[in-house]
Design a protein around this motif. Structure first.
Motif, short mmCIF file in Angstrom:
data_model
loop_
_atom_site.label_atom_id
_atom_site.label_comp_id
_atom_site.label_asym_id
_atom_site.label_seq_id
_atom_site.Cartn_x
_atom_site.Cartn_y
_atom_site.Cartn_z
N VAL A 269 -2.55 6.76 -6.65
CA VAL A 269 -3.44 6.11 -5.68
C VAL A 269 -4.48 5.28 -6.44
N GLY B 102 -8.37 -0.17 -3.78
CA GLY B 102 -7.94 -1.40 -3.11
C GLY B 102 -9.12 -2.30 -2.83
N GLN B 103 -9.08 -2.99 -1.72
CA GLN B 103 -10.15 -3.95 -1.40
C GLN B 103 -11.27 -3.34 -0.56
N LYS B 104 -11.19 -2.03 -0.31
CA LYS B 104 -12.22 -1.29 0.46
C LYS B 104 -12.33 -1.82 1.90
N GLY C 118 -10.07 -0.89 4.24
CA GLY C 118 -9.63 0.18 5.13
C GLY C 118 -10.80 0.86 5.83
N ARG C 119 -11.78 1.25 5.04
CA ARG C 119 -12.97 1.92 5.59
C ARG C 119 -13.65 1.05 6.64
N PRO D 76 -9.38 4.49 6.44
CA PRO D 76 -9.16 4.45 4.99
C PRO D 76 -7.66 4.59 4.69
N THR D 77 -7.18 3.78 3.76
CA THR D 77 -5.75 3.83 3.43
C THR D 77 -5.58 4.02 1.94
N ASN E 96 -3.95 3.53 -1.35
CA ASN E 96 -3.13 2.47 -1.94
C ASN E 96 -2.21 3.06 -2.98
N ALA F 229 -1.27 4.10 2.93
CA ALA F 229 -1.04 5.19 3.88
C ALA F 229 -2.37 5.77 4.36
N LEU G 113 -3.77 9.03 6.27
CA LEU G 113 -3.36 10.38 6.66
C LEU G 113 -4.20 10.83 7.84
N PHE H 220 -7.29 13.57 7.82
CA PHE H 220 -7.61 13.95 6.44
C PHE H 220 -8.92 13.28 6.04
N GLY I 197 -11.10 12.99 2.38
CA GLY I 197 -11.19 13.42 0.98
C GLY I 197 -10.89 12.26 0.06
N ASP I 198 -10.99 12.54 -1.23
CA ASP I 198 -10.79 11.50 -2.24
C ASP I 198 -9.38 11.63 -2.82
N LEU I 199 -8.62 10.56 -2.73
CA LEU I 199 -7.24 10.60 -3.24
C LEU I 199 -7.07 9.74 -4.49
N TYR I 200 -8.13 9.04 -4.89
CA TYR I 200 -8.00 8.13 -6.04
C TYR I 200 -7.49 8.87 -7.27
N1 LIG Z 1 -7.46 9.97 5.96
C1 LIG Z 1 -7.35 9.31 4.81
N2 LIG Z 1 -6.19 8.69 4.49
C2 LIG Z 1 -6.10 7.98 3.34
N3 LIG Z 1 -7.09 7.89 2.44
C3 LIG Z 1 -8.27 8.51 2.69
C4 LIG Z 1 -8.44 9.23 3.89
N4 LIG Z 1 -9.70 9.72 3.89
C5 LIG Z 1 -10.28 9.33 2.76
N5 LIG Z 1 -9.45 8.61 2.00
C6 LIG Z 1 -9.83 8.03 0.71
O1 LIG Z 1 -10.20 6.68 0.96
C7 LIG Z 1 -9.50 5.78 0.12
C8 LIG Z 1 -9.12 4.54 0.86
O2 LIG Z 1 -10.23 3.89 1.42
P1 LIG Z 1 -10.24 2.30 1.55
O3 LIG Z 1 -11.50 1.89 2.19
O4 LIG Z 1 -8.95 1.88 2.22
O5 LIG Z 1 -10.33 1.87 0.07
P2 LIG Z 1 -9.28 1.18 -0.93
O6 LIG Z 1 -9.33 -0.24 -0.55
O7 LIG Z 1 -9.84 1.46 -2.30
O8 LIG Z 1 -7.94 1.81 -0.71
C9 LIG Z 1 -8.26 6.55 -0.33
O9 LIG Z 1 -7.79 6.17 -1.60
C10 LIG Z 1 -8.75 7.99 -0.35
O10 LIG Z 1 -9.35 8.30 -1.59
#
Ligand SMILES: Nc1ncnc2c1ncn2[C@@H]1O[C@H](COP(=O)(O)OP(=O)(O)O)[C@@H](O)[C@H]1O
Ligand SMILES: Cc1cc2nc3c(=O)[nH]c(=O)nc-3n(C[C@H](O)[C@H](O)[C@H](O)COP(=O)(O)O)c2cc1C
Length: 318
Positions: free
Chosen positions: A194, A197-199, A201-202, A207-208, A210, A257, A259, A262, A264-267
């Motif tokens: 993971v 990305g471009q932030k 999603g939030r 949040p997705t 990557n 993706a 989830l 969910f 939490g931090d998936l980086y």
């Molecule tokens: N429900 C979720 N599904 C996916 N990622 C999540 C979720 N909740 C938190 N995250 C975290 O948020 C990050 C994605 O946020 P996002 O704003 O899309 O940033 P990025 O552009 O860096 O992917 C994921 O990598 C993960 O660490």
């Protein structure tokens, strides 16, 4: 499972085995049938079993631009082979030197001198050596001369048609995930680390994660119902795979993706995304609001889909 990279890393103790050779891209049900026979023959002879694969795959070497999308990267392939009870993988670099070896030289250097093969199991259409001159007949003759037996594995069919990596790629590109699952004997997955990305999603409220594809070309695109395993628990979600036409990007395919439920931090984590059902093709939306509305509708569809299905049940037990 032991991985031996290159003929030069073979040691005398590696000699004496039951082997098979091929690309094994996807490790689909046809491959699984060969691996089952391989294990059976190895047990009968009291020898380890060994799978010989090539990296890159021959078509990737000959025409990198036109080679079909990989179904499994080396790491995924190795994990799947290990799960199939393979004892040893010999991974040969497919390069000019290897592809110029005659079929006879290949048998001598790899099978006879390198591996000391006692039995060879091959797919029904297997060809190898310079100009693909080595076929089943050739191997039988070579085996008779060198003291190993050769067997062609039976063809595995689904709906009366042969299972193959090509058919699997077609099923995936047409969005026929149920057929892909039947050809594989498991749902299709893509794995990777993971990345940041471009932030965006939030910002969209979703949040997705990557999942790193590197420069990998992908065998499927669009929006899917997916699931992923984290710390021994399965999480349902939605994912988009493709170039994200609504977002300015690098023109490369991304796998993202979300989830459900969910937080939490998936980086930095290694995530395997399993594809269950195609919802729609990727679209180019005129505004981020329109994209957000579409993603929200995808999430609603995902919730409806998982309702009452085993995954939801698992989640309810948390
Ligand atoms: N429900 C979720 N599904 C996916 N990622 C999540 C979720 N909740 C938190 N995250 C975290 O948020 C990050 C994605 O946020 P996002 O704003 O899309 O940033 P990025 O552009 O860096 O992917 C994921 O990598 C993960 O660490
Ligand atoms: C369920 C889902 C559906 C998506 N559908 C599209 C789409 O149709 N078109 C598109 O350009 N991007 C689509 N995206 C990708 C989003 O543009 C992307 O996730 C968003 O830009 C977040 O990027 P980031 O992780 O780099 O911040 C989708 C994402 C998700 C999770």
């Amino acid at each position: 499972m032991q991985l031996v990279r290159g003929l030069h890393n073979l040691r005398p103790q590696h000699r004496g085995c039951v082997a098979t050779i091929g690309n094994f891209d996807g490790v689909h049900r046809g491959h699984q049938a060969i691996l089952t026979r391989l294990r059976e023959r190895a047990t009968e002879l009291g020898l380890p079993n060994c799978v010989v694969i090539f990296e890159p795959q021959p078509r990737e070497f000959f025409s990198p631009q036109r080679a079909p999308a990989r179904l499994t990267r080396l790491r995924e392939k190795l994990e799947l082979l290990a799960a199939q009870g393979v004892d040893r993988v010999l991974c040969l670099a497919f390069n000019r030197r290897l592809c110029e070896l005659s079929a006879w030289a290949f048998v001598q250097s790899v099978l006879v001198e390198g591996l000391g093969v006692r039995h060879l199991e091959v797919g029904d259409d297997f060809r190898f050596g310079c100009d693909r001159a080595g076929d089943f007949e050739f191997l039988c003759q070579a085996g008779a001369a060198e003291g190993f037996t050769v067997e062609a594995a039976v063809t595995v069919e689904v709906d009366g048609l042969r299972v193959s990596s090509t058919r699997l790629r077609a099923a995936l590109s047409h969005g026929d995930l149920p057929l892909a699952e039947r050809l594989l004997g498991r749902p299709f997955s893509l794995c990777g680390r993971v990345l940041h990305g471009q932030k965006l999603g939030r910002q969209l409220g979703t949040p997705t994660a990557n999942v790193q594809l590197k420069r990998r070309r992908v065998p499927l695109t669009g929006v899917y119902l997916v699931s992923t395993e984290l710390d021994g628990r399965r999480w349902p979600g939605v994912a988009n795979i493709g170039v994200r036409p609504s977002v300015t990007g690098d023109g490369r395919a991304h796998l993202e993706a979300h989830l459900l439920d969910f937080a939490g931090d998936l980086y930095g984590r290694h995530l395997c995304v399993t594809f269950h059902h195609k919802l729609r093709d990727e679209e180019r939306f005129a505004s981020l609001n329109a994209l957000k509305a579409a993603i929200d509708a995808d999430i609603a569809a995902a919730r409806a889909y998982w309702q009452g299905k085993p995954l939801t049940h698992e989640l309810e037990q948390r």
